[in-house]
Design a protein around this motif. Structure first.
Motif, PDB file in Angstrom:
ATOM      1  N   LEU A  85       0.813  -1.216   0.000  1.00 34.84           N
ATOM      2  CA  LEU A  85       0.000   0.000   0.000  1.00 34.84           C
ATOM      3  C   LEU A  85       0.846   1.265   0.000  1.00 34.84           C
ATOM      4  O   LEU A  85       1.989   1.266   0.446  1.00 34.84           O
ATOM      5  CB  LEU A  85      -0.914   0.015   1.217  1.00 34.84           C
ATOM      6  CG  LEU A  85      -1.935  -1.109   1.321  1.00 34.84           C
ATOM      7  CD1 LEU A  85      -2.704  -0.999   2.622  1.00 34.84           C
ATOM      8  CD2 LEU A  85      -2.880  -1.085   0.134  1.00 34.84           C
ATOM      9  N   SER A  86       0.244   2.349  -0.479  1.00 32.71           N
ATOM     10  CA  SER A  86       0.848   3.677  -0.417  1.00 32.71           C
ATOM     11  C   SER A  86      -0.019   4.563   0.463  1.00 32.71           C
ATOM     12  O   SER A  86      -1.241   4.435   0.486  1.00 32.71           O
ATOM     13  CB  SER A  86       0.939   4.300  -1.806  1.00 32.71           C
ATOM     14  OG  SER A  86       1.884   3.617  -2.586  1.00 32.71           O
ATOM     15  N   CYS A  87       0.624   5.478   1.152  1.00 31.25           N
ATOM     16  CA  CYS A  87      -0.066   6.391   2.055  1.00 31.25           C
ATOM     17  C   CYS A  87      -0.892   7.392   1.241  1.00 31.25           C
ATOM     18  O   CYS A  87      -0.376   7.999   0.298  1.00 31.25           O
ATOM     19  CB  CYS A  87       0.972   7.137   2.894  1.00 31.25           C
ATOM     20  SG  CYS A  87       0.279   8.176   4.165  1.00 31.25           S
ATOM     21  N   SER A 112      -1.682  15.584   5.336  1.00 30.79           N
ATOM     22  CA  SER A 112      -0.580  14.637   5.546  1.00 30.79           C
ATOM     23  C   SER A 112       0.697  15.135   4.860  1.00 30.79           C
ATOM     24  O   SER A 112       1.799  14.945   5.376  1.00 30.79           O
ATOM     25  CB  SER A 112      -0.953  13.240   5.058  1.00 30.79           C
ATOM     26  OG  SER A 112      -1.301  13.246   3.698  1.00 30.79           O
ATOM     27  N   GLY A 113       0.566  15.809   3.719  1.00 26.71           N
ATOM     28  CA  GLY A 113       1.723  16.361   3.036  1.00 26.71           C
ATOM     29  C   GLY A 113       2.416  17.446   3.851  1.00 26.71           C
ATOM     30  O   GLY A 113       3.640  17.459   3.986  1.00 26.71           O
ATOM     31  N   LEU A 158      -0.240  11.228  10.482  1.00 27.73           N
ATOM     32  CA  LEU A 158       0.089  12.383   9.651  1.00 27.73           C
ATOM     33  C   LEU A 158      -1.136  13.242   9.395  1.00 27.73           C
ATOM     34  O   LEU A 158      -1.106  14.464   9.534  1.00 27.73           O
ATOM     35  CB  LEU A 158       0.698  11.925   8.311  1.00 27.73           C
ATOM     36  CG  LEU A 158       2.063  11.272   8.369  1.00 27.73           C
ATOM     37  CD1 LEU A 158       2.438  10.726   6.991  1.00 27.73           C
ATOM     38  CD2 LEU A 158       3.112  12.243   8.859  1.00 27.73           C
ATOM     39  N   PHE A 159      -2.230  12.595   9.040  1.00 23.90           N
ATOM     40  CA  PHE A 159      -3.473  13.311   8.768  1.00 23.90           C
ATOM     41  C   PHE A 159      -3.994  13.992  10.027  1.00 23.90           C
ATOM     42  O   PHE A 159      -4.355  15.164  10.027  1.00 23.90           O
ATOM     43  CB  PHE A 159      -4.517  12.346   8.208  1.00 23.90           C
ATOM     44  CG  PHE A 159      -5.856  12.973   7.981  1.00 23.90           C
ATOM     45  CD1 PHE A 159      -6.080  13.750   6.860  1.00 23.90           C
ATOM     46  CD2 PHE A 159      -6.887  12.793   8.887  1.00 23.90           C
ATOM     47  CE1 PHE A 159      -7.320  14.340   6.643  1.00 23.90           C
ATOM     48  CE2 PHE A 159      -8.123  13.372   8.683  1.00 23.90           C
ATOM     49  CZ  PHE A 159      -8.342  14.147   7.554  1.00 23.90           C
ATOM     50  N   GLY A 160      -4.027  13.244  11.131  1.00 25.62           N
ATOM     51  CA  GLY A 160      -4.579  13.776  12.380  1.00 25.62           C
ATOM     52  C   GLY A 160      -3.794  14.951  12.929  1.00 25.62           C
ATOM     53  O   GLY A 160      -4.372  15.917  13.434  1.00 25.62           O
ATOM     54  N   LEU A 161      -2.471  14.883  12.843  1.00 23.04           N
ATOM     55  CA  LEU A 161      -1.660  16.020  13.298  1.00 23.04           C
ATOM     56  C   LEU A 161      -1.977  17.274  12.497  1.00 23.04           C
ATOM     57  O   LEU A 161      -1.994  18.380  13.037  1.00 23.04           O
ATOM     58  CB  LEU A 161      -0.172  15.700  13.185  1.00 23.04           C
ATOM     59  CG  LEU A 161       0.416  14.811  14.267  1.00 23.04           C
ATOM     60  CD1 LEU A 161       1.853  14.408  13.903  1.00 23.04           C
ATOM     61  CD2 LEU A 161       0.405  15.517  15.610  1.00 23.04           C
ATOM     62  N   GLY A 162      -2.251  17.102  11.216  1.00 23.25           N
ATOM     63  CA  GLY A 162      -2.551  18.257  10.363  1.00 23.25           C
ATOM     64  C   GLY A 162      -3.939  18.803  10.583  1.00 23.25           C
ATOM     65  O   GLY A 162      -4.134  20.015  10.674  1.00 23.25           O
TER      66      GLY A 162
END
Length: 99
Positions: free
Chosen positions: A40-42, A48-49, A90-94
């Motif tokens: 899989l890829s994120c 997230s970026g 990553l998503f949640g931190l953003g």
């Protein structure tokens, strides 16, 4: 048109994550047993970026295929068997933490 395509690809990656991974917490269902999480890829979106850039995981400015390849490489260094497990962090931190 490019935004629509990028959004579509991101959603496909999210769907694959949910169906392939099994996190035993109810987020990732793990109902597709024939695909390894290592394949899989994120999903790469604006949140997230941005977080990946702040953490030094991503240097490319655009969220595109080259950025996804770069992020994939870094996440596979951390865990080659399940590089996508870092997606929610990553998503949640953003989104939720404004990181």
């Amino acid at each position: 048109m490019r935004y629509i395509f990028t959004t579509l690809i991101t959603r496909i990656y999210m769907c694959l994550r949910w169906f392939v991974r099994n996190d035993n917490a109810g987020v990732d269902l793990g109902i597709w047993k024939g695909i390894s999480p290592s394949k899989l890829s994120c999903p790469l979106d604006v949140h997230s970026g941005n977080v990946a850039r702040k953490l030094g995981l991503l240097t490319r400015k655009q969220n595109d295929g080259k950025a996804l390849t770069e992020l994939d490489s870094k996440l596979r260094e951390l865990d080659p068997n399940d590089p996508v497990k870092y997606d929610f962090a990553l998503f949640g931190l953003g989104v939720f933490e404004g990181f």
